[in-house]
Design a protein around this motif. Structure first.
Motif, mmCIF file in Angstrom:
data_model
loop_
_atom_site.group_PDB
_atom_site.id
_atom_site.type_symbol
_atom_site.label_atom_id
_atom_site.label_comp_id
_atom_site.label_asym_id
_atom_site.label_seq_id
_atom_site.Cartn_x
_atom_site.Cartn_y
_atom_site.Cartn_z
ATOM 1 N N ARG A 1 -7.020 -2.004 -2.981
ATOM 2 C CA ARG A 1 -6.542 -0.703 -3.432
ATOM 3 C C ARG A 1 -7.482 -0.176 -4.510
ATOM 4 O O ARG A 1 -8.276 -0.931 -5.076
ATOM 5 C CB ARG A 1 -5.116 -0.831 -3.988
ATOM 6 N N ASP B 1 -2.933 5.799 -1.823
ATOM 7 C CA ASP B 1 -3.874 4.704 -2.058
ATOM 8 C C ASP B 1 -5.161 4.917 -1.268
ATOM 9 O O ASP B 1 -5.132 5.337 -0.107
ATOM 10 C CB ASP B 1 -3.269 3.351 -1.655
ATOM 11 N N VAL C 1 0.863 -1.179 0.000
ATOM 12 C CA VAL C 1 0.000 0.000 0.000
ATOM 13 C C VAL C 1 0.901 1.230 0.000
ATOM 14 O O VAL C 1 1.781 1.360 0.848
ATOM 15 C CB VAL C 1 -0.945 -0.016 1.228
#
Length: 138
Positions: free
Chosen positions: A122, A94, A90
């Motif tokens: 995501r 995001d 991540v």
């Protein structure tokens, strides 16, 4: 989100929840709370030197977000098992969307339980985190 007011059944889903874009500050705040100060999660130069395009989140940050999401749905007091697998990094910016659904309802020693499958995806549609959990229904 509130605790389910009717008896959960297989296929029942929690409403998806999308969090605002994550920032480097979010990463550092989590590092401070967890005590994990690995430089990959806050030091841009270090991340670049080790071959990453940027700093990235400590995986437990999104695991905590997913845990809050499902316990808001079925009640923290009812959680009996929580297991996740980190699937994708991540990055700053995001946006994560959590989702969960009941895949089994069964009798256990301590009462009726629901097993749920959950994801934290995501904005690209790729799952950053997948897992399952069990909640006591009685």
């Amino acid at each position: 989100m509130t605790t389910v007011s009717t008896t959960p059944v297989i296929g029942h889903q929690a409403p998806p929840l999308t969090y605002p874009p994550l920032t480097r500050t979010d990463f550092v705040k989590y590092q401070g709370a967890s005590g994990d100060f690995h430089p990959l999660h806050h030091d841009e130069s270090y991340a670049l030197e080790t071959g990453f395009p940027s700093v990235f989140s400590v995986g437990m940050l999104q695991a905590g977000m997913l845990a809050s999401y499902v316990t808001d749905w079925l009640g923290v007091e009812n959680l009996r098992r929580f297991k996740v697998r980190f699937a994708e990094k991540v990055w700053p910016g995001d946006e994560l969307t959590c989702s969960a659904r009941i895949v089994d309802v069964f009798d256990a020693e301590d009462g009726r339980r629901a097993r749920i499958e959950m994801t934290c995806a995501r904005q690209t549609g790729v799952n950053a985190l997948v897992g399952d959990a069990e909640f006591l229904l009685d």
